[in-house]
Design a protein around this motif. Structure first.
Motif, PDB file in Angstrom:
ATOM      1  N   GLY A 114       1.007  -1.292  -0.013  1.00  0.00           N
ATOM      2  CA  GLY A 114      -0.226   0.030  -0.187  1.00  0.00           C
ATOM      3  C   GLY A 114       0.853   1.206   0.005  1.00  0.00           C
ATOM      4  N   LEU A 115       0.120   2.405  -0.258  1.00  0.00           N
ATOM      5  CA  LEU A 115       0.780   3.651  -0.348  1.00  0.00           C
ATOM      6  C   LEU A 115       0.011   4.563   0.236  1.00  0.00           C
ATOM      7  CD1 LEU A 115       3.213   5.331  -1.163  1.00  0.00           C
ATOM      8  CD2 LEU A 115       2.052   6.125  -3.405  1.00  0.00           C
ATOM      9  N   LYS A 116       0.244   5.456   1.433  1.00  0.00           N
ATOM     10  CA  LYS A 116      -0.554   6.441   2.137  1.00  0.00           C
ATOM     11  C   LYS A 116       0.504   7.712   2.100  1.00  0.00           C
ATOM     12  CE  LYS A 116      -3.445   7.419   5.886  1.00  0.00           C
ATOM     13  NZ  LYS A 116      -3.999   7.116   6.860  1.00  0.00           N
ATOM     14  N   GLY A 117       0.034   8.662   1.466  1.00  0.00           N
ATOM     15  CA  GLY A 117       0.975   9.857   1.457  1.00  0.00           C
ATOM     16  C   GLY A 117       2.371   9.393   1.085  1.00  0.00           C
ATOM     17  N   THR A 142       8.817  -1.971  -5.761  1.00  0.00           N
ATOM     18  CA  THR A 142       9.198  -1.191  -7.233  1.00  0.00           C
ATOM     19  C   THR A 142       7.839  -0.622  -7.669  1.00  0.00           C
ATOM     20  OG1 THR A 142      11.230  -2.574  -7.684  1.00  0.00           O
ATOM     21  CG2 THR A 142      10.096  -1.439  -9.540  1.00  0.00           C
ATOM     22  N   ARG A 143       6.839  -1.359  -7.771  1.00  0.00           N
ATOM     23  CA  ARG A 143       5.452  -0.944  -8.280  1.00  0.00           C
ATOM     24  C   ARG A 143       4.829   0.214  -7.313  1.00  0.00           C
ATOM     25  NH1 ARG A 143       2.026  -3.313 -11.941  1.00  0.00           N
ATOM     26  NH2 ARG A 143       0.711  -1.582 -11.728  1.00  0.00           N
ATOM     27  N   ILE A 144       4.924  -0.061  -6.034  1.00  0.00           N
ATOM     28  CA  ILE A 144       4.537   1.339  -5.010  1.00  0.00           C
ATOM     29  C   ILE A 144       5.610   2.424  -5.201  1.00  0.00           C
ATOM     30  CG2 ILE A 144       5.573   0.812  -2.827  1.00  0.00           C
ATOM     31  CD1 ILE A 144       1.622   1.113  -3.923  1.00  0.00           C
ATOM     32  N   GLU A 145       6.763   2.111  -5.179  1.00  0.00           N
ATOM     33  CA  GLU A 145       7.805   3.297  -5.457  1.00  0.00           C
ATOM     34  C   GLU A 145       7.426   4.268  -6.815  1.00  0.00           C
ATOM     35  OE1 GLU A 145      11.567   1.555  -5.369  1.00  0.00           O
ATOM     36  OE2 GLU A 145      11.635   1.383  -2.986  1.00  0.00           O
ATOM     37  N   ALA A 158       5.126  12.775  -7.674  1.00  0.00           N
ATOM     38  CA  ALA A 158       5.976  13.676  -7.329  1.00  0.00           C
ATOM     39  C   ALA A 158       6.786  13.665  -5.879  1.00  0.00           C
ATOM     40  CB  ALA A 158       5.636  14.911  -8.077  1.00  0.00           C
ATOM     41  N   MET A 159       6.882  12.354  -5.351  1.00  0.00           N
ATOM     42  CA  MET A 159       7.189  12.263  -3.813  1.00  0.00           C
ATOM     43  C   MET A 159       8.792  12.119  -3.988  1.00  0.00           C
ATOM     44  SD  MET A 159       4.494   9.636  -2.197  1.00  0.00           S
ATOM     45  CE  MET A 159       2.876  10.145  -2.165  1.00  0.00           C
ATOM     46  N   PRO A 160       9.552  13.003  -3.368  1.00  0.00           N
ATOM     47  CA  PRO A 160      10.841  12.871  -3.170  1.00  0.00           C
ATOM     48  C   PRO A 160      11.617  12.022  -2.479  1.00  0.00           C
ATOM     49  CG  PRO A 160      10.292  14.683  -1.728  1.00  0.00           C
ATOM     50  CD  PRO A 160       9.000  14.156  -2.387  1.00  0.00           C
ATOM     51  N   GLU A 161      10.713  11.259  -1.656  1.00  0.00           N
ATOM     52  CA  GLU A 161      11.174  10.226  -1.052  1.00  0.00           C
ATOM     53  C   GLU A 161      10.088   9.329  -0.444  1.00  0.00           C
ATOM     54  OE1 GLU A 161      13.198  11.639   2.585  1.00  0.00           O
ATOM     55  OE2 GLU A 161      11.460  12.173   3.540  1.00  0.00           O
ATOM     56  N   LEU A 169      11.816   2.824  11.438  1.00  0.00           N
ATOM     57  CA  LEU A 169      11.558   4.089  10.310  1.00  0.00           C
ATOM     58  C   LEU A 169      12.748   4.086   9.638  1.00  0.00           C
ATOM     59  CD1 LEU A 169       9.400   6.107   9.420  1.00  0.00           C
ATOM     60  CD2 LEU A 169      10.793   7.717  10.922  1.00  0.00           C
ATOM     61  N   MET A 170      12.246   3.963   8.234  1.00  0.00           N
ATOM     62  CA  MET A 170      13.152   3.979   7.033  1.00  0.00           C
ATOM     63  C   MET A 170      12.850   4.850   6.067  1.00  0.00           C
ATOM     64  SD  MET A 170      14.216  -0.311   7.004  1.00  0.00           S
ATOM     65  CE  MET A 170      16.097   0.017   6.326  1.00  0.00           C
ATOM     66  N   ARG A 171      13.939   5.479   5.382  1.00  0.00           N
ATOM     67  CA  ARG A 171      13.581   6.325   4.217  1.00  0.00           C
ATOM     68  C   ARG A 171      14.490   5.861   3.009  1.00  0.00           C
ATOM     69  NH1 ARG A 171      15.648  11.073   6.976  1.00  0.00           N
ATOM     70  NH2 ARG A 171      13.351  11.521   7.331  1.00  0.00           N
ATOM     71  N   LYS A 172      13.788   6.304   2.002  1.00  0.00           N
ATOM     72  CA  LYS A 172      14.461   6.111   0.599  1.00  0.00           C
ATOM     73  C   LYS A 172      14.174   7.281  -0.428  1.00  0.00           C
ATOM     74  CE  LYS A 172      14.782   2.909  -3.484  1.00  0.00           C
ATOM     75  NZ  LYS A 172      14.482   1.627  -3.894  1.00  0.00           N
TER      76      LYS A 172
END
Length: 151
Positions: A73-76, A99-102, A109-112, A145-148
């Motif tokens: 899923g993707l939320k925000g 990869t699909r959700i990214e 236009a999400m930077p991360e 919590l992780m970020r890419k």
């Protein structure tokens, strides 16, 4: 790996999606979380809360033939609820779902992208380029919590 088909989750998918997620939690997370944490996590994915998620976030389902094998899923700007049927884990399905959700996040236009990773999945996300931010504590147990960056 079998050819995967994707589609967005609908209310008709609630029961099978809930069952997939709860089964995956019980099998995959049992080495890193105690029974109380597992039960609390599974409660979050009972059919009623899953119905609410379908209303509020993008949830993709993946199928190998007609069998539901995974979801993400993707939320925000948060990747949420990546689960792969235990018998299909380790075959690249999680990587494809991520990869699909990214791609969806990039379209917006999400930077991360962020993720609250289970302890179980931390290495998986690290291998995909996610970086540790901090360890967080919840009633369901510790999460990472992780970020890419998505550029």
């Amino acid at each position: 790996m079998k050819l995967l088909k994707f589609r967005q989750a609908t209310f008709a998918d609630v029961v099978s999606l809930s069952e997939l997620i709860r089964r995956t939690i019980r099998v995959s997370n049992s080495k890193d979380y105690d029974q109380k944490s597992i039960d609390l996590l599974c409660a979050i994915f009972e059919p009623e809360p899953v119905t609410e998620r379908i209303e509020k976030e993008l949830i993709l389902l993946s199928f190998a033939g007609t069998r539901l094998v995974g979801t993400v899923g993707l939320k925000g700007d948060y990747l949420r609820s990546l689960f792969v049927e235990p018998v299909y884990q380790g075959q690249g399905f999680g990587r494809v779902l991520t990869t699909r959700i990214e791609e969806e996040a990039r379209k917006n236009a999400m930077p991360e992208i962020m993720v609250h990773s289970s302890l179980t999945a931390q290495e998986f996300y690290s291998a995909l380029g996610y970086n540790f931010v901090e360890l967080q504590s919840y009633p369901e147990g510790p999460f990472v919590l992780m970020r890419k960056p998505l550029q």
